[in-house]
Design a protein around this motif. Sequence first.
Motif, PDB file in Angstrom:
ATOM      1  N   ASP A  39       0.868  -1.181   0.000  1.00 38.37           N
ATOM      2  CA  ASP A  39       0.000   0.000   0.000  1.00 38.37           C
ATOM      3  C   ASP A  39       0.904   1.230   0.000  1.00 38.37           C
ATOM      4  O   ASP A  39       1.682   1.422   0.935  1.00 38.37           O
ATOM      5  CB  ASP A  39      -0.883   0.029   1.253  1.00 38.37           C
ATOM      6  N   LEU A  40       0.784   2.066  -1.021  1.00 38.14           N
ATOM      7  CA  LEU A  40       1.636   3.249  -1.113  1.00 38.14           C
ATOM      8  C   LEU A  40       0.828   4.426  -1.658  1.00 38.14           C
ATOM      9  O   LEU A  40       0.882   4.742  -2.845  1.00 38.14           O
ATOM     10  CB  LEU A  40       2.847   2.972  -2.011  1.00 38.14           C
ATOM     11  N   PRO A  41       0.059   5.106  -0.782  1.00 37.79           N
ATOM     12  CA  PRO A  41      -0.656   6.306  -1.227  1.00 37.79           C
ATOM     13  C   PRO A  41       0.323   7.432  -1.549  1.00 37.79           C
ATOM     14  O   PRO A  41       1.471   7.406  -1.094  1.00 37.79           O
ATOM     15  CB  PRO A  41      -1.527   6.687  -0.023  1.00 37.79           C
ATOM     16  N   PRO A  42      -0.113   8.429  -2.300  1.00 37.14           N
ATOM     17  CA  PRO A  42       0.761   9.572  -2.574  1.00 37.14           C
ATOM     18  C   PRO A  42       1.168  10.270  -1.278  1.00 37.14           C
ATOM     19  O   PRO A  42       0.384  10.380  -0.336  1.00 37.14           O
ATOM     20  CB  PRO A  42      -0.119  10.495  -3.434  1.00 37.14           C
ATOM     21  N   LYS A  43       2.400  10.741  -1.249  1.00 37.89           N
ATOM     22  CA  LYS A  43       2.875  11.441  -0.062  1.00 37.89           C
ATOM     23  C   LYS A  43       2.540  12.921  -0.160  1.00 37.89           C
ATOM     24  O   LYS A  43       2.245  13.452  -1.237  1.00 37.89           O
ATOM     25  CB  LYS A  43       4.374  11.248   0.104  1.00 37.89           C
ATOM     26  N   ILE A  44       2.578  13.584   0.986  1.00 36.87           N
ATOM     27  CA  ILE A  44       2.347  15.026   1.046  1.00 36.87           C
ATOM     28  C   ILE A  44       3.688  15.723   1.254  1.00 36.87           C
ATOM     29  O   ILE A  44       4.412  15.401   2.197  1.00 36.87           O
ATOM     30  CB  ILE A  44       1.392  15.391   2.196  1.00 36.87           C
ATOM     31  N   MET A  45       4.022  16.643   0.369  1.00 35.06           N
ATOM     32  CA  MET A  45       5.185  17.517   0.513  1.00 35.06           C
ATOM     33  C   MET A  45       4.671  18.938   0.298  1.00 35.06           C
ATOM     34  O   MET A  45       4.263  19.290  -0.804  1.00 35.06           O
ATOM     35  CB  MET A  45       6.262  17.187  -0.519  1.00 35.06           C
ATOM     36  N   HIS A  46       4.668  19.735   1.353  1.00 35.15           N
ATOM     37  CA  HIS A  46       4.043  21.050   1.266  1.00 35.15           C
ATOM     38  C   HIS A  46       5.019  22.145   1.710  1.00 35.15           C
ATOM     39  O   HIS A  46       5.317  22.274   2.899  1.00 35.15           O
ATOM     40  CB  HIS A  46       2.787  21.101   2.143  1.00 35.15           C
ATOM     41  N   PRO A  47       5.536  22.950   0.770  1.00 31.90           N
ATOM     42  CA  PRO A  47       6.401  24.071   1.150  1.00 31.90           C
ATOM     43  C   PRO A  47       5.621  25.080   1.991  1.00 31.90           C
ATOM     44  O   PRO A  47       4.507  25.471   1.633  1.00 31.90           O
ATOM     45  CB  PRO A  47       6.814  24.667  -0.198  1.00 31.90           C
ATOM     46  N   SER A  48       6.204  25.510   3.084  1.00 31.62           N
ATOM     47  CA  SER A  48       5.534  26.455   3.968  1.00 31.62           C
ATOM     48  C   SER A  48       5.501  27.855   3.348  1.00 31.62           C
ATOM     49  O   SER A  48       6.451  28.268   2.689  1.00 31.62           O
ATOM     50  CB  SER A  48       6.244  26.514   5.323  1.00 31.62           C
ATOM     51  N   ARG A  49       4.414  28.560   3.610  1.00 32.48           N
ATOM     52  CA  ARG A  49       4.318  29.941   3.151  1.00 32.48           C
ATOM     53  C   ARG A  49       5.104  30.893   4.048  1.00 32.48           C
ATOM     54  O   ARG A  49       5.310  32.060   3.700  1.00 32.48           O
ATOM     55  CB  ARG A  49       2.855  30.385   3.118  1.00 32.48           C
TER      56      ARG A  49
END
Length: 329
Positions: A39-49
């Motif tokens: 099981d490998l859902p997409p990961k979250i990578m979120h640059p901070s504002r």
Amino acid sequence: MPPHPLFCSADEVETLLGTDEAIASQRRAFTALAHGTVDLPPKIMHPSRFDDSVMFCYVSRLSEDTGAVAKFGGVHPANRAHGLPSVNAVVVVLDPVTGVVVAVLDGTTVTTLRTAAASAVAVDALALPEADELGLIGSGTQALAHARAIARIRPLRAVRVWSPTERHRVRAAERIAVELGVRADAVGSAREAVNGVPMVATCTLSREPVVRGPWLSPGATVVGVGSFEPDRHEVDAHALRRAATVVVDDPRTAAGHAGPVVAALDGGDLGPGDLVPLGEVLTGQRAARSSERDIVLYFSVGLGLQDAAAAWAVVDAARASAERPAVAR
């Protein structure tokens, strides 16, 4: 009542997950990925504002008999100036049957060990058998971990180290020489670290290329772990054009996150079918080389599956240690 969760500090994770065990866990992860049994859902990578940090969250499950694993953390490039790791995280491990939390692990150490171990797996699969010299771009925690891990799968003769700050690269070379018992030189430029070297590892957070295509020698293998966002480029476009094969941890993930890969896809230098999954090389489904002169690139942006494999290796080692009878004194 379920047993209390296992809590492991950085030192405890490092004690339980040795380099060889970490490498074995990553080989298992990529092999399972190639077989499509995870099981490998997409990961979250979120640059901070708010600053130049990046928030991330990975969730995955390796197998039926290992429960889900989640990692939450952040990348803070400025930490190096404060003597702190750039990546900090926590890993939570769930029971495969009940979903009860069975372990909470220092995710920074898990990340360091599994990333370097995966690169060692890639080098083992992609580099020429006689390759015995490593060019190391970077001098921080991850760079040192790469030298240690690659030394477990290749009998290193020498290491060249370059990073922008002279005292950092000198200190890293000294540590590598002492720890690995090999010649390690701090060199004055990235070109000097790469030119004529059969194995190269890039362990930076650079947004500008630090490795140029013309510097690479025929037969070279380059593993890059710092281009985990679309705007981070450790390797230039010329290097990708020279490469016979571009291997990635996962094509879907790399196409959305790995800076040089994203740029090459957008520019038409690569098509989606040109990205070779590492797991398919390990299982013999795809070949990375047709000639000893081929240049092979490997880009890793990190998968939750790697954390899952490493975390369960830690849990299994802790349980085995707890079950081991005490030695009478």
